[in-house]
Design a protein around this motif. Structure first.
Motif, short mmCIF file in Angstrom:
data_model
loop_
_atom_site.label_atom_id
_atom_site.label_comp_id
_atom_site.label_asym_id
_atom_site.label_seq_id
_atom_site.Cartn_x
_atom_site.Cartn_y
_atom_site.Cartn_z
N GLU A 141 0.83 -1.20 0.00
CA GLU A 141 0.00 0.00 0.00
C GLU A 141 0.87 1.26 0.00
O GLU A 141 1.77 1.39 0.81
N THR A 142 0.57 2.18 -0.90
CA THR A 142 1.38 3.40 -1.01
C THR A 142 0.74 4.60 -0.31
O THR A 142 1.41 5.55 0.05
N ASP A 143 -0.58 4.54 -0.13
CA ASP A 143 -1.28 5.62 0.57
C ASP A 143 -1.09 5.46 2.08
O ASP A 143 -1.54 4.48 2.67
N GLU A 144 -0.38 6.42 2.69
CA GLU A 144 0.00 6.29 4.10
C GLU A 144 -1.21 6.18 5.04
O GLU A 144 -1.17 5.45 6.02
N LYS A 145 -2.27 6.93 4.71
CA LYS A 145 -3.45 6.93 5.58
C LYS A 145 -4.14 5.56 5.54
O LYS A 145 -4.48 4.99 6.58
N LYS A 147 -2.73 2.79 4.66
CA LYS A 147 -1.78 1.83 5.23
C LYS A 147 -1.92 1.78 6.76
O LYS A 147 -2.00 0.69 7.35
N LYS A 148 -1.99 2.95 7.37
CA LYS A 148 -2.13 3.05 8.83
C LYS A 148 -3.43 2.34 9.28
O LYS A 148 -3.44 1.56 10.23
N GLN A 151 -3.10 -1.34 9.09
CA GLN A 151 -2.26 -1.85 10.20
C GLN A 151 -3.08 -1.93 11.49
O GLN A 151 -2.99 -2.91 12.24
#
Ligand SMILES: [Zn+2]
Length: 321
Positions: A141-145, A147-148, A151
């Motif tokens: 996943e490249t979109d940090e939001k 991805k978080k 997780q």
């Protein structure tokens, strides 16, 4: 219990918000065993808890917090709806507390909910597989939001799996159809249902004097409403009826303590998503190309957006046929 209560110094699963005298919100910490929010209400000679989180661990902390904050053990537990992040901690509160829900919510829990848990217990492999698969997706996943959020989802699922062998799926003991009042020595609360919108049956807890409502997932604050089991039109009707009540503060099912502004935002979201999907179907385009509207870009639960689109798409295309 005493040691645990004396030792209660907060929980990794939630943060306690003081909403009014004797009214507390337990706001979920993402990636833990809570997932949903809960509330603690001091009735004077008794204590009421609204919703019980996803895991035994989180529910035990909620029980300790309730005793610590009110001085009483929990006498009443309300399940606003059947979803696991609002009900799985139920076992912690029995047999001391009465567990209360609508009749429909109990029926769903007694059938679908219970069966689902026993399948998970006898064959947990698919869940472990899903955790592994999501782990791979997280790497890509490249979109940090996003991805978080993924997780957090995986961390919560791991908490759930840690607890699963000890889970005793616990059903409500008292049911109601429209409204039920509970009267303590210092305060009365109303349990109300206007039917089902977020799920087949949704209840909320109303404190008319304090102008507070604990809304379950009928209202999420700055989170995509979860529509996978929803009836969007009924959801809008319910929220319109809630707007007629005198409410200043809302403890939402997910997100921070909020107000009627956030309730209206949920209405706006449902209307927007209905319109977006209808327009896409009419122009024979794919819902896969719909992006999250700007107004909701900062909201949590981003991964539910696509699921919401699909659900509305299914509802619209089935009703057209
Ligand atoms: Zn929820």
């Amino acid at each position: 219990m005493v040691n645990r209560i004396e030792a209660f110094k907060g929980s990794k699963h939630f943060l306690v918000n003081h909403v009014a005298e004797g009214v507390f919100a337990a706001i979920s910490v993402p990636g833990t065993g809570s997932v949903g929010n809960a509330a603690i209400i001091n009735l004077g000679d008794s204590t009421l808890v609204v919703d019980t989180f996803t895991t035994i661990q989180a529910a035990e902390d909620l029980q300790a917090a309730a005793k610590y904050l009110t001085g009483n053990s929990v006498s009443y537990v309300i399940n606003t709806h059947w979803h696991s992040d609002h009900t799985t901690g139920n076992q912690v509160f029995t047999p001391k507390a009465q567990l209360i829900s609508t009749l429909t919510t109990r029926e769903i829990m007694a059938t679908y909910g219970k069966n689902r848990v026993s399948e998970q217990m006898s064959n947990p492999q698919p869940i472990y597989q899903a955790i592994d698969e999501l782990e791979k997706k997280i790497q890509q996943e490249t979109d940090e939001k996003v991805k978080k959020e993924m997780q957090w989802g995986n961390a919560s699922d791991r908490e759930y799996m840690k607890m699963l062998p000890n889970l005793l799926y616990t059903l409500p003991t008292i049911t109601f159809d429209q409204q039920l009042s509970i009267h303590g020595s210092d305060r009365s609360v109303q349990l109300i249902t206007y039917g089902g919108g977020h799920t087949e049956s949704d209840a909320f807890v109303y404190l008319p004097e304090e102008k507070i409502a604990v809304m379950g997932d009928l209202v999420l604050s700055k989170h995509h409403p979860v529509m996978i089991h929803a009836n969007p039109q009924e959801w809008l009707n319910i929220l319109e009826r809630v707007e007629l009540l005198d409410i200043e503060k809302i403890i939402p099912g997910h997100g921070e303590v909020c107000s009627m502004k956030e309730l209206r935002e949920v209405k706006g979201y449902i209307n927007d998503i209905l319109a977006l999907v209808a327009k896409t179907v009419q122009s024979k385009k794919s819902i896969d190309d719909i992006l999250v509207p700007n107004a909701y870009e900062d909201w949590g639960f981003t991964t539910y957006f696509k699921m919401n689109l699909k659900k509305i798409h299914d509802l619209l295309t089935i009703s057209v046929e």
